[in-house]
Design an enzyme around this catalytic site. Structure first.
Site, PDB file in Angstrom:
ATOM      1  N   SER A  80      27.421 -11.322 -26.874  1.00 52.56           N
ATOM      2  CA  SER A  80      26.717 -12.159 -27.844  1.00 52.56           C
ATOM      3  C   SER A  80      26.042 -13.314 -27.111  1.00 52.56           C
ATOM      4  O   SER A  80      26.545 -13.798 -26.093  1.00 52.56           O
ATOM      5  CB  SER A  80      27.706 -12.704 -28.879  1.00 52.56           C
ATOM      6  OG  SER A  80      27.131 -13.748 -29.641  1.00 52.56           O
ATOM      7  N   LYS A 123      33.004 -12.331 -28.030  1.00 47.82           N
ATOM      8  CA  LYS A 123      32.694 -11.103 -28.765  1.00 47.82           C
ATOM      9  C   LYS A 123      32.638  -9.883 -27.839  1.00 47.82           C
ATOM     10  O   LYS A 123      32.206  -9.970 -26.695  1.00 47.82           O
ATOM     11  CB  LYS A 123      31.348 -11.232 -29.490  1.00 47.82           C
ATOM     12  CG  LYS A 123      31.310 -12.251 -30.608  1.00 47.82           C
ATOM     13  CD  LYS A 123      32.167 -11.808 -31.791  1.00 47.82           C
ATOM     14  CE  LYS A 123      31.630 -10.587 -32.501  1.00 47.82           C
ATOM     15  NZ  LYS A 123      30.314 -10.814 -33.124  1.00 47.82           N
ATOM     16  N   ARG A 130       0.105  29.836 -45.077  1.00 48.93           N
ATOM     17  CA  ARG A 130       0.179  28.732 -44.117  1.00 48.93           C
ATOM     18  C   ARG A 130      -0.201  27.452 -44.834  1.00 48.93           C
ATOM     19  O   ARG A 130      -1.151  27.434 -45.603  1.00 48.93           O
ATOM     20  CB  ARG A 130      -0.744  28.966 -42.921  1.00 48.93           C
ATOM     21  CG  ARG A 130      -0.747  27.849 -41.869  1.00 48.93           C
ATOM     22  CD  ARG A 130      -1.604  28.198 -40.654  1.00 48.93           C
ATOM     23  NE  ARG A 130      -1.088  29.377 -39.975  1.00 48.93           N
ATOM     24  CZ  ARG A 130      -1.682  30.566 -39.995  1.00 48.93           C
ATOM     25  NH1 ARG A 130      -2.830  30.727 -40.657  1.00 48.93           N
ATOM     26  NH2 ARG A 130      -1.154  31.594 -39.379  1.00 48.93           N
ATOM     27  N   ASN A 165      31.060  -6.482 -28.886  1.00 51.53           N
ATOM     28  CA  ASN A 165      30.423  -5.731 -29.963  1.00 51.53           C
ATOM     29  C   ASN A 165      30.382  -4.234 -29.661  1.00 51.53           C
ATOM     30  O   ASN A 165      29.985  -3.832 -28.562  1.00 51.53           O
ATOM     31  CB  ASN A 165      29.005  -6.252 -30.192  1.00 51.53           C
ATOM     32  CG  ASN A 165      28.993  -7.663 -30.738  1.00 51.53           C
ATOM     33  OD1 ASN A 165      29.823  -8.008 -31.578  1.00 51.53           O
ATOM     34  ND2 ASN A 165      28.072  -8.482 -30.261  1.00 51.53           N
TER      35      ASN A 165
END
Length: 340
Positions: free
Chosen positions: A265, A271, A304, A273
């Site tokens: 972070s 942190k 088509r 993450n």
């Protein structure tokens, strides 16, 4: 996809196999196979097939003209043929692409690309399953608190959790292997998909092309686009479940595992993450949405549909890349995973 986003959620290997140059090489290989198979059954001369092969061998495309042709015609093959015919001996120029239509070349080239992409998928699935099996052997009997409806439930063991991640992937690998025989096939139908333009040689030419390109045989399928729609979303969806579980189990208040080398972070140094896990969830949801769009590309009007075909081009390549990215990131996430 931008380079930064591609580093997070893309797949360079798959992207390279779907790039214009790779698709062009596959289309040229199909044209050579068409010429040689046509010569095998006497529909064009051996000399014509050799002249076409020689012209293609040294071909250097004008990419700007190909792009202009794509804009004008909605497909690149007419512009490609105009360039190729200037290189083929005029005595044999009419033999180039004889009986075929643009879709025969483009769809068969797509099958060549998918064959190589499937090789990557299978290798990554096999690697993932080996890692899950190793984790189950080393830590399968360790206790884990199960959760149902986001609430603590009863004690279980890590083996049950690992098996819930691995078993769907075993099924997907089996489905992928089985799909090779039904999906990776030659498309050869001519202008309206009935092979009448090959004057009775269509089946033999298709068989010769399949042999040379290492693809399977099938009746013309230019307006039936069903086999691959579900599998890509299933693979990424199963890996999204793996990512969601890891992200939850790595929560500070749960603490059942930690991630070595997790994301940081800019403002909270503590942190860790679960970036790869989060991206797996995002990729699963993206492919689930795109699979609905790809399903719409199954609806071809008559023999088509330009609209349905273009929709497939807009949708299938991102799904292939997303599936590859899901497999790539799952391998990375497993390397980071440390049980507590």
């Amino acid at each position: 996809m931008t380079p930064w986003l591609s580093a997070l959620a893309g797949d360079n290997d798959i992207t390279a196999l779907l790039a214009d140059d790779a698709q062009l090489a596959a289309m040229l290989a199909v044209e050579v196979a068409l010429a040689e198979a046509s010569a095998d059954c006497g529909w064009i001369s051996d000399a014509a097939a050799a002249a076409i092969k020689d012209a293609i061998a040294g071909f250097v495309p004008d990419h700007a003209q190909l792009a202009a042709g794509m804009l004008a015609d909605g497909v690149v093959v007419p512009a490609l043929l105009r360039q190729l015919r200037t290189r083929v001996d005029p005595a044999h120029a009419d033999a180039l692409h004889r009986g075929a239509t643009s879709q025969d070349i483009i769809d068969t080239a797509l099958m060549l690309s998918l064959a190589r992409i499937f090789d990557l998928y299978e290798a990554r699935l096999t690697g993932l399953l080996a890692e899950f099996e190793a984790l189950a052997r080393s830590a399968g009997e360790r206790p884990l608190l199960a959760h149902t409806r986001m609430q603590a439930a009863l004690p279980t063991r890590w083996r049950a959790k690992i098996d819930s991640w691995a078993e769907p992937l075993r099924r997907h690998r089996q489905a992928l292997t089985a799909m090779r025989g039904t999906l990776l096939v030659v498309q050869l139908g001519g202008p309206v998909g009935d092979r009448e333009s090959f004057e009775g040689h269509g089946g033999a030419i298709a068989a010769g092309m399949a042999r040379r390109l290492d693809l399977g045989m099938a009746t013309p399928w230019q307006a039936t686009r069903d086999p691959i729609v579900a599998l890509l979303a299933l693979i990424s969806g199963s890996l999204g479940k793996f990512g969601a579980d890891v992200a939850l189990l790595a929560q500070t208040e749960v603490g059942a595992l930690r991630l070595e080398g997790a994301g940081g972070s800019s403002s909270m140094a503590h942190k860790a993450n679960p970036v790869a896990a989060e991206v797996l969830v995002a990729l699963a949801r993206s492919n689930a949405g795109l699979s609905g769009t790809l399903g719409q590309a199954m609806v071809h009007e008559y023999e088509r549909s330009g609209a349905a075909w273009t929709l497939e081009w807009l949708t299938l390549p991102p799904m292939l890349v997303t599936t590859g990215a899901s497999l790539r990131l799952s391998l990375r996430l497993l390397e980071q995973l440390r049980l507590v």
